[in-house]
Design a protein around this motif. Structure first.
Motif, PDB file in Angstrom:
ATOM      1  N   LYS A   1      47.517  36.541  50.684  1.00 21.19           N
ATOM      2  CA  LYS A   1      46.269  37.325  50.734  1.00 21.19           C
ATOM      3  C   LYS A   1      45.756  37.465  52.167  1.00 21.19           C
ATOM      4  O   LYS A   1      45.308  38.544  52.566  1.00 21.19           O
ATOM      5  CB  LYS A   1      45.220  36.663  49.832  1.00 21.19           C
ATOM      6  CG  LYS A   1      43.860  37.308  49.869  1.00 21.19           C
ATOM      7  CD  LYS A   1      43.842  38.665  49.238  1.00 21.19           C
ATOM      8  CE  LYS A   1      42.411  39.188  49.156  1.00 21.19           C
ATOM      9  NZ  LYS A   1      42.349  40.595  48.847  1.00 21.19           N
TER      10      LYS A   1
ATOM     11  N   THR B   1      45.211  41.003  54.090  1.00 20.63           N
ATOM     12  CA  THR B   1      43.919  41.381  54.673  1.00 20.63           C
ATOM     13  C   THR B   1      44.090  41.746  56.147  1.00 20.63           C
ATOM     14  O   THR B   1      43.545  42.749  56.619  1.00 20.63           O
ATOM     15  CB  THR B   1      42.909  40.228  54.510  1.00 20.63           C
ATOM     16  OG1 THR B   1      42.748  39.971  53.107  1.00 20.63           O
ATOM     17  CG2 THR B   1      41.563  40.564  55.122  1.00 20.63           C
TER      18      THR B   1
ATOM     19  N   THR C   1      41.217  46.105  49.990  1.00 19.78           N
ATOM     20  CA  THR C   1      41.070  44.656  49.823  1.00 19.78           C
ATOM     21  C   THR C   1      42.018  44.062  48.791  1.00 19.78           C
ATOM     22  O   THR C   1      42.094  42.849  48.656  1.00 19.78           O
ATOM     23  CB  THR C   1      39.631  44.305  49.403  1.00 19.78           C
ATOM     24  OG1 THR C   1      39.341  44.962  48.158  1.00 19.78           O
ATOM     25  CG2 THR C   1      38.624  44.725  50.464  1.00 19.78           C
ATOM     26  N   SER C   2      42.733  44.912  48.071  1.00 23.70           N
ATOM     27  CA  SER C   2      43.584  44.441  46.986  1.00 23.70           C
ATOM     28  C   SER C   2      44.818  45.327  46.884  1.00 23.70           C
ATOM     29  O   SER C   2      44.763  46.515  47.230  1.00 23.70           O
ATOM     30  CB  SER C   2      42.795  44.494  45.668  1.00 23.70           C
ATOM     31  OG  SER C   2      43.654  44.393  44.563  1.00 23.70           O
ATOM     32  N   SER C   3      45.896  44.764  46.374  1.00 23.96           N
ATOM     33  CA  SER C   3      47.087  45.601  46.162  1.00 23.96           C
ATOM     34  C   SER C   3      46.835  46.633  45.067  1.00 23.96           C
ATOM     35  O   SER C   3      47.544  47.636  44.999  1.00 23.96           O
ATOM     36  CB  SER C   3      48.305  44.731  45.851  1.00 23.96           C
ATOM     37  OG  SER C   3      48.088  43.911  44.732  1.00 23.96           O
TER      38      SER C   3
ATOM     39  N   ASP D   1      44.494  48.629  45.154  1.00 18.30           N
ATOM     40  CA  ASP D   1      44.012  49.799  45.887  1.00 18.30           C
ATOM     41  C   ASP D   1      45.147  50.716  46.319  1.00 18.30           C
ATOM     42  O   ASP D   1      44.902  51.850  46.722  1.00 18.30           O
ATOM     43  CB  ASP D   1      43.255  49.366  47.145  1.00 18.30           C
ATOM     44  CG  ASP D   1      41.997  48.571  46.859  1.00 18.30           C
ATOM     45  OD1 ASP D   1      41.418  48.724  45.762  1.00 18.30           O
ATOM     46  OD2 ASP D   1      41.584  47.792  47.740  1.00 18.30           O
TER      47      ASP D   1
ATOM     48  N   ALA E   1      49.197  46.124  41.299  1.00 20.08           N
ATOM     49  CA  ALA E   1      48.920  44.714  41.604  1.00 20.08           C
ATOM     50  C   ALA E   1      49.942  43.783  40.961  1.00 20.08           C
ATOM     51  O   ALA E   1      50.196  42.692  41.477  1.00 20.08           O
ATOM     52  CB  ALA E   1      47.508  44.349  41.156  1.00 20.08           C
TER      53      ALA E   1
END
Length: 191
Positions: free
Chosen positions: A12, A16, A133-135, A137, A158
């Motif tokens: 993570k 980021t 901020t996240s896979s 996205d 994700a």
């Protein structure tokens, strides 16, 4: 979508950092991207997912490639091959940015993959990676043996690109720092 491809794992904190660096390099006005690298031979037999251990930004490998779009040349691929050979790494995915919210592949993206090997994963980040901020996205596009793409979005994306917190932030920063020093040596000495 058919059966979920094996996918990959990214720490993570590295994810980021990657999203932030893509946003910084694109300055909110142009596409940018990077190759995601794993240890050569990873993940080995079985169903383990390869883990991203390093990132090679397109414009570090090919300084003139960010032209609004991305124009990555043979010089960039030569620098990438030199880096991978020297550090025992392999390309497992690439990521590039798109303006606005579209994370689908353009005809150019689909017709001209950064790696044309079956199983290669091409990630697309929206909004020039700003606010990613996240896979979930991302758009996740997996090249199939027949040259077709299998795409996933949201929760399906994700599941393919799993974010973990397996490594401490300090050890991740040390690994990235070592890799950046290594990349700078490669750029000074040339491919």
């Amino acid at each position: 979508m058919n059966a979920t491809p094996r996918g990959l794992t990214v720490d993570k904190s590295l994810f980021t950092q990657l999203a932030g660096e893509l946003a910084r390099r694109g300055r909110g006005e142009r596409e940018t991207g990077a190759f995601l690298l794993a240890r050569a031979g990873s993940p080995g037999a079985g169903s383990r997912r390869p883990r991203v251990v390093a990132v090679a930004y397109y414009d570090d490998l090919d300084p003139g490639c960010l032209t609004g779009g991305i124009t990555f040349t043979a010089d960039g691929y030569t620098a990438l091959a030199t880096l991978c050979r020297r550090d025992g790494l392999q390309v497992i995915a690439d990521i590039h940015t798109h303006p606005l919210f579209n994370v689908g592949q353009s005809p150019t993206d689909a017709g001209h993959p950064m790696s044309a090997l079956a199983g290669h994963i091409a990630l697309i980040a929206p909004r020039y990676a700003g606010g990613v901020t996240s896979s979930a996205d991302l758009g996740v596009h997996v090249l199939q043996a027949a040259g077709q793409w299998q795409s996933a979005y949201g929760p399906d994306a994700a599941r393919i690109v799993q974010l973990t917190s397996a490594r401490s932030a300090a050890s991740q920063l040390q690994a990235v720092s070592r890799w950046l020093r290594s990349l700078n040596r490669t750029r000074r000495t040339g491919p």
